[in-house]
Design a protein around this motif. Structure first.
Motif, PDB file in Angstrom:
ATOM      1  N   MET A 153       0.843  -1.204   0.000  1.00  0.00           N
ATOM      2  CA  MET A 153       0.000   0.000   0.000  1.00  0.00           C
ATOM      3  C   MET A 153       0.874   1.249   0.000  1.00  0.00           C
ATOM      4  O   MET A 153       1.841   1.337   0.742  1.00  0.00           O
ATOM      5  CB  MET A 153      -0.894  -0.005   1.245  1.00  0.00           C
ATOM      6  CG  MET A 153      -1.968   1.068   1.227  1.00  0.00           C
ATOM      7  SD  MET A 153      -3.080   0.888   2.634  1.00  0.00           S
ATOM      8  CE  MET A 153      -2.745   2.382   3.513  1.00  0.00           C
ATOM      9  N   GLN A 154       0.533   2.194  -0.908  1.00  0.00           N
ATOM     10  CA  GLN A 154       1.345   3.421  -0.966  1.00  0.00           C
ATOM     11  C   GLN A 154       1.120   4.274   0.283  1.00  0.00           C
ATOM     12  O   GLN A 154       0.116   4.140   0.961  1.00  0.00           O
ATOM     13  CB  GLN A 154       0.967   4.224  -2.200  1.00  0.00           C
ATOM     14  CG  GLN A 154      -0.431   4.819  -2.135  1.00  0.00           C
ATOM     15  CD  GLN A 154      -0.806   5.532  -3.406  1.00  0.00           C
ATOM     16  OE1 GLN A 154      -0.817   4.926  -4.456  1.00  0.00           O
ATOM     17  NE2 GLN A 154      -1.112   6.795  -3.316  1.00  0.00           N
ATOM     18  N   LYS A 155       2.094   5.162   0.549  1.00  0.00           N
ATOM     19  CA  LYS A 155       1.949   6.021   1.718  1.00  0.00           C
ATOM     20  C   LYS A 155       0.871   7.056   1.461  1.00  0.00           C
ATOM     21  O   LYS A 155       0.739   7.555   0.361  1.00  0.00           O
ATOM     22  CB  LYS A 155       3.285   6.701   2.010  1.00  0.00           C
ATOM     23  CG  LYS A 155       4.304   5.766   2.623  1.00  0.00           C
ATOM     24  CD  LYS A 155       5.576   6.518   2.928  1.00  0.00           C
ATOM     25  CE  LYS A 155       6.633   5.593   3.478  1.00  0.00           C
ATOM     26  NZ  LYS A 155       7.932   6.248   3.636  1.00  0.00           N
ATOM     27  N   ASP A 156       0.131   7.361   2.494  1.00  0.00           N
ATOM     28  CA  ASP A 156      -0.961   8.319   2.374  1.00  0.00           C
ATOM     29  C   ASP A 156      -0.396   9.709   2.097  1.00  0.00           C
ATOM     30  O   ASP A 156       0.430  10.223   2.845  1.00  0.00           O
ATOM     31  CB  ASP A 156      -1.753   8.326   3.684  1.00  0.00           C
ATOM     32  CG  ASP A 156      -3.020   9.132   3.561  1.00  0.00           C
ATOM     33  OD1 ASP A 156      -4.098   8.560   3.730  1.00  0.00           O
ATOM     34  OD2 ASP A 156      -2.936  10.337   3.290  1.00  0.00           O
ATOM     35  N   GLU A 157      -0.864  10.343   1.001  1.00  0.00           N
ATOM     36  CA  GLU A 157      -0.318  11.641   0.598  1.00  0.00           C
ATOM     37  C   GLU A 157      -0.620  12.748   1.609  1.00  0.00           C
ATOM     38  O   GLU A 157       0.157  13.668   1.780  1.00  0.00           O
ATOM     39  CB  GLU A 157      -0.839  12.034  -0.785  1.00  0.00           C
ATOM     40  CG  GLU A 157      -2.347  12.238  -0.806  1.00  0.00           C
ATOM     41  CD  GLU A 157      -2.842  12.814  -2.118  1.00  0.00           C
ATOM     42  OE1 GLU A 157      -2.316  12.391  -3.152  1.00  0.00           O
ATOM     43  OE2 GLU A 157      -3.733  13.675  -2.079  1.00  0.00           O
TER      44      GLU A 157
END
Lengths: 133, 70
Positions: free
Chosen positions: A1-5
């Protein structure tokens, strides 16, 4: 999961505020040591070096990213006169009295050369960024 | 920027947590987007739109544009 912007953006903001706090505390510490405690610069040169490395790193990064517009580059020139005045006062205080006109002129010329070099570096970084887009 | 993410999410029968997982962000971020308190990046807008099977135009718009059209 990508890091939350949003979290990343908040972290950048915290880092930015943290740098601001660090900057003013370091500046206050240096001024306190120099002008209140009247310590010789040899006793706290390490703090001076850390302070300037931090400030120069941030300044160069800002220009390298093209975050400063052309008008801001021009506005640097507006700061030349006050910067030269501060340099003369600082040199006078740190290195002894400027007793002759020749010493004063040499100090002013040195300040102008130093400033011009700094502006040139920043201008080069800005143009380099501009050529990339 | 206005959005109808909440409406589209409910239409797709998804919870905030499920949409967040699909979009690769946190549930809090989805909550803030839905309440208009956070403007997501274009990348996140597109990811959310894809996750909800909608186009970007369906989900996000600038308020002035809608007023001008209306």
């Amino acid at each position: 999961m990508q890091k939350d912007e949003r979290i990343q953006s908040s972290l950048r903001g915290i880092g930015s505020k943290g740098f601001g706090i660090w900057y003013f505390l370091m500046l206050a510490s240096l001024l306190y040591r120099q002008f209140y405690l009247q310590q010789p610069i040899e006793q706290y040169w390490d703090l001076v070096v850390i302070f300037f490395i931090g400030v120069i790193f941030v300044s160069i990064s800002i220009f390298a990213q093209g975050a400063v517009q052309e008008s801001s580059t021009i506005s640097i020139f507006k700061w030349m006169v006050p910067t030269i005045l501060i340099t003369v006062v600082a040199v006078n205080y740190l290195l002894g009295n400027i007793s002759s006109i020749t010493q004063l002129i040499v100090t002013i010329i040195s300040a102008i050369i130093g400033l011009s070099l700094a502006i040139l570096i920043f201008y080069f970084l800005y143009k380099r960024w501009e050529s990339k887009i | 920027m206005k959005n109808r993410v909440k409406l589209a999410r409910v239409e797709n029968d998804l919870t905030q947590a499920q949409l967040a997982e699909r979009a690769g962000c946190t549930r809090q971020t989805i909550g803030l987007i839905e309440s208009g308190k956070y403007n997501p990046s274009l990348q996140l807008c597109l990811t959310i739109a894809r996750a909800l099977n909608k186009s970007l135009d369906d989900l996000f718009w600038i308020e002035e544009e809608k007023n001008a059209e209306g």
